[in-house]
Write an enzyme that holds these catalytic residues in place. Structure first.
Site, PDB file in Angstrom:
ATOM      1  CG  PHE A 101      -1.788  -1.120   1.410  1.00 40.81           C
ATOM      2  CD1 PHE A 101      -3.002  -1.142   0.760  1.00 40.81           C
ATOM      3  CD2 PHE A 101      -1.425  -2.201   2.193  1.00 40.81           C
ATOM      4  CE1 PHE A 101      -3.856  -2.220   0.891  1.00 40.81           C
ATOM      5  CE2 PHE A 101      -2.271  -3.287   2.345  1.00 40.81           C
ATOM      6  CZ  PHE A 101      -3.490  -3.294   1.684  1.00 40.81           C
ATOM      7  CG  ASP A 102       0.934   5.796  -1.744  1.00 46.23           C
ATOM      8  OD1 ASP A 102       2.029   6.017  -1.203  1.00 46.23           O
ATOM      9  OD2 ASP A 102       0.215   6.681  -2.230  1.00 46.23           O
TER      10      ASP A 102
END
Lengths: 81, 636
Positions: free
Chosen positions: B312-313
């Protein structure tokens, strides 16, 4: 010459073999470069050279195979695509 | 030609007539004991039902395709020649009735997409410069045209509101059914429905270039984008059908058993096998499309189902991406003045943290806009300096304070550590050589995310990773709050790509989840790139999975749906192969003949379609109530 893309909206396709039929029939027309038949959307997309064949003629080819063509749209293809 | 068309258009009536004749035939035999009625009824039934099948066979043959219809046609003619009229009648009837049922059930699996395309507006009302209105076909609208949208109508173009205001339902774009208030200057999407009010919209994108147009095209393409298994089956079927013809001929040559040879032709139809995998994908993709989840085809579902590592960012993905001042340590005599000075200084910069501070100042009703700025300068890696209203103002990090010999008391040092450990970015403010404020600016963690991440794990995710450009303390804080396995902070975009490559080299199947705007390299590198929210053009084009609605609920559903779809496809292939084996054994042992073979064959096709239809209703639709129920948990 200019390449255009014809999008033929067909009456619901039900047999996967219909796809092959339409695809190969369109591909054999003069000036047709790329054909893609979308089975589930019941659409045929063909890139063609409009100096050799017209979208209406392509529609007639499909019609002759026994598939009703409901609507024909012609678009200019973008060079990048 | 006309005859062919007529037959095709009346196939259902022909099927019905054939059914009636077959009934008459049986009645004749068992009630009247008349073999004449029996034979003639079946002969008639065979002939009328064979016509449409033979037409199809002929049409295929003309373009050099050996179709299932050809196999059936030969079998029927064969049965006819040897006087098995009841077999030929029942086989042709079952074949036609089967395709009728297939058509009906197939259109059910396509329903989700069809209902989507039907939302596409067909006409638009153009407002001419002279004030007149004209209703035109949607294809005749050009960019720049002013379009009138009335209450209850759907917006026919992407564009900006020129005048008017109203509530819009954008559920076709976002999958989220919620009225959004919009007014002049706001942008609107094609396909959204105006709940009330009247709008004049200037078209910026029309037809297939609109976001909605792109979604439809993508979904249509996705349904026909084949998984490797499907492509294999397609290739297989291409050779399989002619092979059946050859096998039937060989059977006859070696056994001289004509009935068995033509039975082979009927049994050899590859129906359920050919339709099994595509029908699962169509149903699965349709399920997603209804919920604002775009899965780009069978191959994507295949890969997505295998994903064990989610990367995930942080900003905008795990957090909401809207920064706000979350901590204030105040050492000034006049705290309003200090806040006004820093807000005025931040007004000069376009730093994201700056916006949070000016918003905070506005919220605190501090009047800073009028303050006079004499000079200002940005110091790279430190912050900015300015002379405002006669005061020397320093806004920046600890480095800037040290560089300007601003001494910190022990309390201030402790406060600084405190703020840092809440995961906030720190902004320190010194006025005329003394520290006046320490501000903590932080992002809001997405509400309910911990439970959604757990749901991902429950569905089979093994490794959850965060890669972010943000600082280590903030990253660590967020990771601890929501429970991640691995965190890497202070990364450049290319370093994110390196991490994803490393995971892939370790044999993991990686999905990258980002906001789709500045993550393109990471999205492209991961096996599955997932863009979340906003439905921007870039996101739609570059990623494998698009979540139109920025929600983790959608992510979890997409993941589970892919797994379900893949399982469903496997079930269908197993059913199809099982049926072929069953028929083959039946043929050898002798309990399967033409009519019963055709029955089993058609029944198996319906079974795989019904199996796939279970996917359409998989999972619950996202509702507003659920979103409201998830409490907001913030960083502070």
């Amino acid at each position: 010459m200019t390449t255009k893309r014809a999008v033929l909206q067909l009456d619901g396709l039900t047999c996967p073999s219909c796809m092959t039929k339409i695809e190969s029939a369109l591909a054999h027309q003069p000036g047709v470069e790329k054909v893609k038949v979308l089975f589930n959307a019941s659409k045929a997309k063909a890139d063609f050279d409009d100096s050799k064949v017209s979208a209406e003629e392509l529609g007639q080819v499909v019609d002759k195979l026994g598939y009703e063509v409901k609507k024909i749209k012609v678009k200019d293809t973008v060079a990048a695509k | 030609m006309k005859f062919q068309r007529y037959i095709q258009n009346h196939q259902n009536q022909i099927t019905l007539a054939s059914a009636i004749l077959i009934a008459i035939g049986f009645a004749g035999k068992y009630l009247l004991s008349s073999t004449v009625v029996y034979d003639w009824a079946f002969i008639l039934a065979s002939i009328i039902a064979a016509v449409p099948i033979m037409i199809h066979a002929y049409q295929s043959l003309r373009v050099k395709v050996i179709s299932i219809e050809l196999l059936v046609s030969i079998a029927v003619v064969g049965a006819f020649i040897i006087g098995e009229y009841n077999e030929s009648a029942i086989v042709t009837f079952l074949f036609l009735f089967g395709s009728y049922l297939e058509q009906r059930t197939l259109s059910k699996t396509r329903q989700s997409i069809k209902s989507l395309t039907q939302m596409a507006p067909e006409t638009a009302v153009i407002l001419h410069d002279d004030g007149t209105q004209e209703e035109v076909d949607i294809d005749d609208v050009d960019e720049g045209d002013h379009i009138m949208v009335k209450t209850g109508a759907s917006v026919p173009v992407d564009g900006n509101i020129v005048s008017g205001s109203g509530y819009l339902d954008e559920s076709v774009i976002t999958g989220e059914s919620k009225a959004v208030a919009k007014t002049a200057g706001d942008s609107v999407y094609s396909g959204s429905i105006l709940g009330n009010g009247t709008l004049t919209v200037e078209a910026t994108k029309v037809g297939e270039d609109t976001t909605f147009g792109k979604i439809i095209e993508l979904v249509e393409d996705a349904q026909d984008a084949k998984s490797p298994a499907e492509s294999f089956i397609d290739k297989f079927a291409q050779y399989y059908t002619p092979a059946v013809l050859v096998i039937a001929a060989l059977v006859y040559l070696f056994t001289r058993d004509f009935p068995t040879a033509i039975t082979v032709l009927v049994l050899g139809c590859p129906g359920a096998l050919v339709i099994g995998a595509p029908v699962s994908n169509v149903a699965g993709i349709g399920n997603g499309a209804k919920r604002g989840i775009l899965l780009k085809g069978g191959a994507v579902m295949d890969d997505f189902a295998k994903v064990d590592t989610f990367v995930f960012d942080k900003t905008g993905t795990l957090t909401l991406g809207n920064t706000a001042v979350s901590a204030v340590k105040d050492y000034a005599d006049d705290s309003k003045e200090a806040l006004a000075l820093v807000a005025r200084a931040e007004r000069l910069s376009d730093h994201p943290l700056g916006k949070a501070i000016t918003d905070y100042a506005t919220h605190e009703k501090v009047d800073f806009e009028q303050l006079d700025v004499a000079e200002n300068d940005t110091v790279k890696g430190q912050g900015l300096t300015a002379t405002i209203d006669g005061h020397h103002v320093l806004v920046g990090n600890l480095k800037m304070m040290n560089a300007n010999s601003i001494a910190l008391t022990d309390t201030q040092k402790a406060d600084l550590t405190d703020v840092q450990h809440t995961g906030s970015s720190v902004v320190m403010v010194a006025v005329d050589g003394a520290l006046k404020l320490i501000l903590g600016v932080s992002d809001t963690i997405r509400p309910g995310i911990k439970a959604q991440l757990q749901a991902l794990r429950d569905h089979g995710a093994k490794h959850l990773v965060m890669l972010t450009g943000d600082n280590k303390i903030t990253a660590q804080y967020v990771a601890e709050q929501i429970g991640l396995d691995e965190v890497h902070a202070e990364l450049l975009p290319e370093e994110k790509v390196d991490y994803i490559k490393k995971f892939k080299d370790q044999g993991r199947t990686v999905a990258f989840v980002g906001d789709g705007i500045n993550d393109s390299p990471a999205i492209a590198t991961a096996q599955i790139g997932i863009a979340m929210g906003n439905g921007t053009d870039v996101a739609i084009e570059t990623s494998d999975v698009v979540l139109m609605q920025s929600s983790f609920e959608a992510l979890v559903h997409a993941y589970a749906l892919s797994k379900k779809t893949v399982i469903n496809t496997k079930e269908n292939i197993a059913i199809a192969i099982g049926v072929v084996v069953f028929l083959l054994i039946g043929l050898i042992v002798g309990f399967i003949y033409m009519a019963s073979g055709m029955f089993v064959h058609e029944a198996s096709i319906l079974v795989v379609i019904f199996n796939a239809m279970r996917l359409i209703s998989y999972g619950k639709m996202p509702t507003q109530a659920q979103q409201a129920a998830t409490q907001k948990t913030s960083l502070t």
